[in-house]
Design a protein around this motif. Structure first.
Motif: not given
Length: 84
Positions: A8-9, A55, A60-61
């Protein structure tokens, strides 16, 4: 290389307008079959460019808005120069 499900970011935006970008991955402390041993790694800093690229690629952001009061500046007393 992590898949879209294991990374995740994160974008943390502060009330000052500053944004900080991080990457976090799922890691295991035992083995991948033991779901209780899975957890997110510590966030590692990344660039804004990397965040936007991932993104766009469909990773997933998360956007987090941090509402912290600014630090209070405390004046320190001036010390006189020692005389020798």
């Amino acid at each position: 290389m992590h898949s879209r499900q294991t990374v995740r970011y994160i974008c943390e935006e502060y009330t000052s307008g500053n944004c900080y970008y991080y990457k976090s991955e799922i890691i295991t402390h035992d083995n991948w079959k033991n779901l209780d041993s899975l957890s997110w790694s510590s966030p590692r800093p990344i660039s804004r460019k990397t965040f936007l690229k991932q993104k766009k690629a469909g990773f997933k952001t998360e956007y987090r808005f941090i509402k912290k009061e600014p630090a209070q500046v405390l004046p320190l007393p001036l010390l006189s120069k020692p005389s020798f």
